[in-house]
Write a protein that holds these residues in place. Structure first.
Motif, PDB file in Angstrom:
ATOM      1  N   MET A  38       0.742  -1.007   0.038  1.00  0.00           N
ATOM      2  CA  MET A  38       0.109   0.013  -0.075  1.00  0.00           C
ATOM      3  C   MET A  38       0.784   1.346   0.029  1.00  0.00           C
ATOM      4  N   THR A  39       0.552   1.985  -0.884  1.00  0.00           N
ATOM      5  CA  THR A  39       1.255   3.470  -0.826  1.00  0.00           C
ATOM      6  C   THR A  39       1.166   4.391   0.187  1.00  0.00           C
ATOM      7  N   THR A  40       2.223   4.654   1.149  1.00  0.00           N
ATOM      8  CA  THR A  40       2.130   5.614   2.120  1.00  0.00           C
ATOM      9  C   THR A  40       1.999   7.088   1.558  1.00  0.00           C
ATOM     10  N   GLN A  41       0.980   7.904   2.026  1.00  0.00           N
ATOM     11  CA  GLN A  41       0.995   9.202   1.615  1.00  0.00           C
ATOM     12  C   GLN A  41       1.458   9.988   2.785  1.00  0.00           C
ATOM     13  N   ARG A  95      12.100   7.521   2.364  1.00  0.00           N
ATOM     14  CA  ARG A  95      12.512   6.570   1.399  1.00  0.00           C
ATOM     15  C   ARG A  95      13.230   5.343   2.226  1.00  0.00           C
ATOM     16  N   PHE A 140       9.716   3.802   3.682  1.00  0.00           N
ATOM     17  CA  PHE A 140       8.689   3.440   3.217  1.00  0.00           C
ATOM     18  C   PHE A 140       9.088   3.176   1.463  1.00  0.00           C
ATOM     19  N   ASN A 178      10.566   3.539  -2.534  1.00  0.00           N
ATOM     20  CA  ASN A 178      10.331   4.593  -3.418  1.00  0.00           C
ATOM     21  C   ASN A 178       8.779   4.890  -4.043  1.00  0.00           C
ATOM     22  N   ASP A 179       7.953   4.002  -3.224  1.00  0.00           N
ATOM     23  CA  ASP A 179       6.513   4.144  -3.651  1.00  0.00           C
ATOM     24  C   ASP A 179       5.843   5.072  -2.716  1.00  0.00           C
ATOM     25  N   ALA A 180       6.487   5.797  -1.643  1.00  0.00           N
ATOM     26  CA  ALA A 180       5.743   6.663  -0.934  1.00  0.00           C
ATOM     27  C   ALA A 180       5.471   7.798  -1.888  1.00  0.00           C
ATOM     28  N   LYS A 181       4.099   8.443  -1.600  1.00  0.00           N
ATOM     29  CA  LYS A 181       3.663   9.444  -2.390  1.00  0.00           C
ATOM     30  C   LYS A 181       3.818  10.914  -1.690  1.00  0.00           C
ATOM     31  N   SER A 211      -5.272  14.904  -0.690  1.00  0.00           N
ATOM     32  CA  SER A 211      -5.113  13.758  -0.485  1.00  0.00           C
ATOM     33  C   SER A 211      -5.917  12.443  -1.178  1.00  0.00           C
ATOM     34  N   LYS A 214       0.756   0.922   9.692  1.00  0.00           N
ATOM     35  CA  LYS A 214       0.394  -0.461   9.413  1.00  0.00           C
ATOM     36  C   LYS A 214      -0.983  -0.610  10.013  1.00  0.00           C
TER      37      LYS A 214
END
Length: 230
Positions: A1-4, A42, A45, A47-50, A93, A120
């Motif tokens: 799941m992408t972390t915002q 980074r 989380f 590289n997928d963190a937004k 968001s 989480k």
């Protein structure tokens, strides 16, 4: 799941006395404060963190330094405080919880490892330092159950200080947005959290990172202290 993740960086930061936005202040290791934050994000989380940055004062400099981030604009940066910057970011968001931090905090990357465990669980939290309680900082108290009860600079008998790294869960986000919209323009976002706790029964856990370094850089002496760690 992408972390915002949201970084609040709209303010003028005039107390530090620099011409650039405070998050671009260079540290002794050559990175800016915000680059250190990006590296920590980074680390925890991937590289997928937004990452979304709220900008206002001299925004072009921040956009040039971090062209791959997403941006939210607080065009009233000189008239409003962090409550309204965070409100704009939460409104923009995607569904799900949001981690946010003040753009002037230099901190141990391990702090976000602890945050990741809470994220989480999708549990709203405020990171805290119980090692010191300064009058000018945001302080907190807790309920009998251990959740945050009060959160402001005027708290009496505070158990510690808020560090400036926080998370609102998916289910709590609408409550926080509603309260952030209600507070005064000059209020810090902590006032919105406090009202959501009081009026909406939002449960916010304190996450103790007293054993880790975390320095909010407001003055030159704060920058000197931060440079001892990086």
């Amino acid at each position: 799941m992408t972390t915002q993740v949201v970084i609040l960086a709209a303010g003028m930061g005039s107390r530090l006395g620099r011409s650039l936005p405070k998050p671009l202040t260079q540290l002794s290791d050559g990175r800016s404060i915000m680059q250190q934050q990006f590296d920590n994000i980074r680390h925890a989380f991937g590289n997928d963190a937004k990452v979304t940055i709220v900008v206002g004062y001299k925004l072009d400099h921040i956009i040039e330094a971090f062209p791959d981030a997403s941006y939210v604009f607080n065009e009233q940066y000189d008239q409003t405080n962090t409550s309204k910057s965070l409100l704009r970011a939460l409104a923009a968001s995607a569904p799900g919880g949001v981690l946010w931090m003040n753009g002037d905090v230099v901190f141990d990357p391990t702090a976000l490892d602890r945050a990741a465990a809470m994220i989480k669980r999708d549990q709203s939290f405020v990171t805290v330092n119980t090692a010191k309680v300064s009058d000018e900082e945001v302080k907190y108290t807790t309920s009998a159950e251990g959740y945050i009860r009060e959160l402001s600079k005027t708290v009496v008998g505070g158990l510690g200080e808020a560090v400036g790294i926080n998370y609102v869960s998916r289910d709590d986000k609408a409550k926080l947005q509603r309260q952030l919209a209600r507070v005064d323009d000059q209020d810090y976002f902590e006032r919105g959290i406090e009202l959501a706790i009081e009026q909406d029964s939002m449960l916010v856990e304190p996450v103790d990172i007293s054993d880790l370094y975390a320095v909010e850089v407001d003055f030159a002496e704060d920058l000197e202290r931060a440079n001892l760690f990086v």
